[in-house]
Design an enzyme around this catalytic site. Structure first.
Site, mmCIF file in Angstrom:
data_model
loop_
_atom_site.group_PDB
_atom_site.id
_atom_site.type_symbol
_atom_site.label_atom_id
_atom_site.label_comp_id
_atom_site.label_asym_id
_atom_site.label_seq_id
_atom_site.Cartn_x
_atom_site.Cartn_y
_atom_site.Cartn_z
ATOM 1 N N ASP A 99 37.062 73.365 28.137
ATOM 2 C CA ASP A 99 36.176 74.516 27.267
ATOM 3 C C ASP A 99 34.818 74.345 28.192
ATOM 4 O OD1 ASP A 99 36.152 77.360 26.286
ATOM 5 O OD2 ASP A 99 35.608 76.418 24.735
ATOM 6 N N GLU B 295 41.442 83.660 18.904
ATOM 7 C CA GLU B 295 40.451 82.480 18.715
ATOM 8 C C GLU B 295 40.064 82.331 17.224
ATOM 9 O OE1 GLU B 295 37.525 82.886 22.314
ATOM 10 O OE2 GLU B 295 37.037 81.231 21.712
ATOM 11 N N HIS C 86 41.580 85.018 26.117
ATOM 12 C CA HIS C 86 41.415 84.740 25.089
ATOM 13 C C HIS C 86 41.834 85.482 24.070
ATOM 14 C CE1 HIS C 86 38.459 81.777 27.729
ATOM 15 N NE2 HIS C 86 38.167 81.748 26.157
ATOM 16 N N ASP D 298 33.155 89.141 30.069
ATOM 17 C CA ASP D 298 33.190 88.932 29.132
ATOM 18 C C ASP D 298 32.952 90.377 28.251
ATOM 19 O OD1 ASP D 298 31.461 89.102 26.424
ATOM 20 O OD2 ASP D 298 29.216 88.104 27.827
ATOM 21 N N SER E 143 33.799 81.788 35.378
ATOM 22 C CA SER E 143 32.405 82.031 35.034
ATOM 23 C C SER E 143 32.070 83.568 35.277
ATOM 24 C CB SER E 143 31.287 81.042 35.800
ATOM 25 O OG SER E 143 29.909 82.305 35.064
ATOM 26 N N HIS F 270 21.645 80.216 29.414
ATOM 27 C CA HIS F 270 21.522 81.634 30.997
ATOM 28 C C HIS F 270 20.370 82.021 30.846
ATOM 29 C CE1 HIS F 270 25.793 83.874 29.827
ATOM 30 N NE2 HIS F 270 25.746 82.785 30.373
ATOM 31 N N PRO G 100 29.664 86.830 35.681
ATOM 32 C CA PRO G 100 28.902 87.214 36.892
ATOM 33 C C PRO G 100 27.325 88.114 36.536
ATOM 34 C CG PRO G 100 30.478 87.396 37.463
ATOM 35 C CD PRO G 100 31.138 87.329 36.687
ATOM 36 N N ARG G 101 26.562 87.467 36.910
ATOM 37 C CA ARG G 101 25.771 87.745 36.123
ATOM 38 C C ARG G 101 24.573 88.334 36.822
ATOM 39 N NH1 ARG G 101 22.386 84.468 33.453
ATOM 40 N NH2 ARG G 101 24.257 82.642 34.670
HETATM 41 P P1 5GP Z 1 29.672 81.529 32.159
HETATM 42 O O1 5GP Z 1 30.761 82.666 32.335
HETATM 43 O O2 5GP Z 1 28.168 81.884 31.945
HETATM 44 O O3 5GP Z 1 29.750 79.888 33.119
HETATM 45 O O4 5GP Z 1 30.259 80.634 30.802
HETATM 46 C C1 5GP Z 1 29.403 80.704 29.383
HETATM 47 C C2 5GP Z 1 30.461 81.643 28.862
HETATM 48 O O5 5GP Z 1 31.381 81.012 28.741
HETATM 49 C C3 5GP Z 1 29.418 82.494 27.825
HETATM 50 O O6 5GP Z 1 29.045 83.349 27.162
HETATM 51 C C4 5GP Z 1 31.254 82.918 26.939
HETATM 52 O O7 5GP Z 1 31.344 84.067 27.550
HETATM 53 C C5 5GP Z 1 32.501 81.951 27.637
HETATM 54 N N1 5GP Z 1 32.590 81.196 26.899
HETATM 55 C C6 5GP Z 1 32.420 79.855 26.946
HETATM 56 N N2 5GP Z 1 32.844 79.231 25.734
HETATM 57 C C7 5GP Z 1 33.845 80.326 24.571
HETATM 58 C C8 5GP Z 1 34.874 80.348 24.380
HETATM 59 O O8 5GP Z 1 34.871 79.354 23.041
HETATM 60 N N3 5GP Z 1 35.269 81.029 23.702
HETATM 61 C C9 5GP Z 1 34.884 82.696 24.094
HETATM 62 N N4 5GP Z 1 35.738 83.475 23.899
HETATM 63 N N5 5GP Z 1 34.002 82.980 25.217
HETATM 64 C C10 5GP Z 1 33.690 81.322 26.023
#
Ligand code: 5GP
Length: 347
Positions: free
Chosen positions: A286, A204, A201, A141, A99, A67, A101-102
């Site tokens: 993933d 997990e 999810h 998130d 993804s 990030h 959003p940030r």
């Molecule tokens: P982004 O959303 O920034 O494109 O991708 C990274 C984010 O995806 C991580 O900060 C996390 O929130 C989520 N993420 C990626 N892989 C995993 C995973 O295996 N498990 C979970 N719970 N979240 C994941």
């Protein structure tokens, strides 16, 4: 490449569980590092190589490093176009990217411009004629709580209406050991009511069964991982029954779970449990960048670990079409594509 590897590469594939920032390749990370040398980030901090394992906590630390490297619209555009082209080069014909959003105050990035930029990348690849249909899931998130979840749903709803069908759903992800999903149910329900598809999810880690049981009442349209749902690993039959009754497909990511140590080995992966039940099970990556894999390799690993013939593997990739979030007409186009390729690939 040996004949077998060629088969998995040529196999037309559907990717339904790919986090954008986890999918950034070595080459793209190199470009990002050269844009931001002052961060002193080395490649070993952004990927988990062959034979290496990490705790889930350590995996989440890796995302924080990525990030830092991806914090402008320009970065997001490059990352998203590179990721899409790489999936296409790997034989993926339909991709749902997700993804979170940030907002980055220092660079002027907003959550809205974040989503706009991903959509721009998808459109750009389409204009270039890259042979892949790409859709987007806006991610929540779970660490960020109820209010942010509701804002994210509103953003996703806006883009569902304005993106010409590119935004199709919502993902719930983030560190599973933080927060409780029950607080997010109103936001998820709102999203569902407005027509967004839900991929959540679930379970997990072992401690989430009660949460999964609650969230399954929505019900979601797909489940990410679902590692600890079934009774053999401390889950419960009643939870499994809910999944079966609603026929909710599972997105299964073998290497991610082995490297993140939530499953002890490939052969003990819960793919076996669900596949043997004949339940829709979709092989996914993933985070292909972080876990140093690609979808062809994941199909290859699943086939060699669970003794699937080429024909059975073909069927697995074909059945994934049923689980996509895009409309029926898109499913039909993909089935046609699979039909056209079958005699050449499945020799
Ligand atoms: P982004 O959303 O920034 O494109 O991708 C990274 C984010 O995806 C991580 O900060 C996390 O929130 C989520 N993420 C990626 N892989 C995993 C995973 O295996 N498990 C979970 N719970 N979240 C994941």
């Amino acid at each position: 490449m040996d004949d077998d590897a060629v088969f998995y590469q040529e196999l037309p594939k559907v990717e339904l569980h790919a986090h954008l920032n986890g999918s950034v390749s070595f080459q793209t990370i190199e470009k990002l590092i050269s844009r931001k040398p002052h961060l002193n980030i080395e490649h070993s901090m952004t990927a988990i190589g062959k034979g290496q394992r990490r705790t889930l906590d350590e995996c989440f630390e890796v995302f924080k490093v990525i990030h830092k490297l991806v914090d402008t619209e320009e970065d997001i555009l490059m990352v998203a176009t590179d990721v899409i082209r790489e999936f296409a080069a790997d034989g993926v014909k339909y991709l749902e990217l997700r993804s979170t959003p940030r907002e980055e105050k220092d660079t002027g990035l907003t959550k809205r411009s974040y989503v706009e930029t991903v959509i721009k990348a998808i459109q750009q690849c389409k204009e270039e004629g890259v042979d892949i249909d790409v859709r987007f899931l806006v991610a929540i998130d779970r660490r960020n709580g109820t209010e942010v979840a509701m804002e994210t749903v509103k953003l996703a709803e806006d883009f569902m209406l304005s993106s010409d069908g590119l935004v199709v759903g919502l993902d719930l992800s983030g560190d599973p050991t933080v927060g409780h999903g029950k607080y997010l149910i109103p936001a998820l329900q709102k999203a569902k009511n407005s027509g967004l598809k839900l991929s959540l999810h679930l379970s997990e880690v072992p401690s989430q069964l009660e949460e999964s049981d609650l969230l399954l009442n929505l019900p979601p349209d797909r489940i990410g991982h679902g590692t600890f749902l079934h009774p053999e690993v401390g889950g419960s039959q009643s939870v499994v029954d809910k999944v079966l009754k609603n026929n909710i497909p599972l997105e299964l990511c073998l290497t991610s779970n082995v490297k993140g140590q939530t499953v002890p080995s490939y052969s003990k992966h819960h793919f076996k449990y669900w596949y043997q039940l004949g339940h829709p099970s979709v092989i996914c990556t993933d985070d292909k960048g972080v876990f140093c894999t690609d979808l062809s390799q994941e199909y290859h690993l699943a086939a060699s670990t669970f003794s699937l013939s080429h024909k059975a593997t073909w069927k697995l990739s074909h059945q994934a079409i049923d689980c996509i979030f895009a409309p029926e007409a898109v499913k039909e186009q993909l089935r046609q594509k699979w039909n056209d390729l079958e005699s050449r690939v499945l020799k």
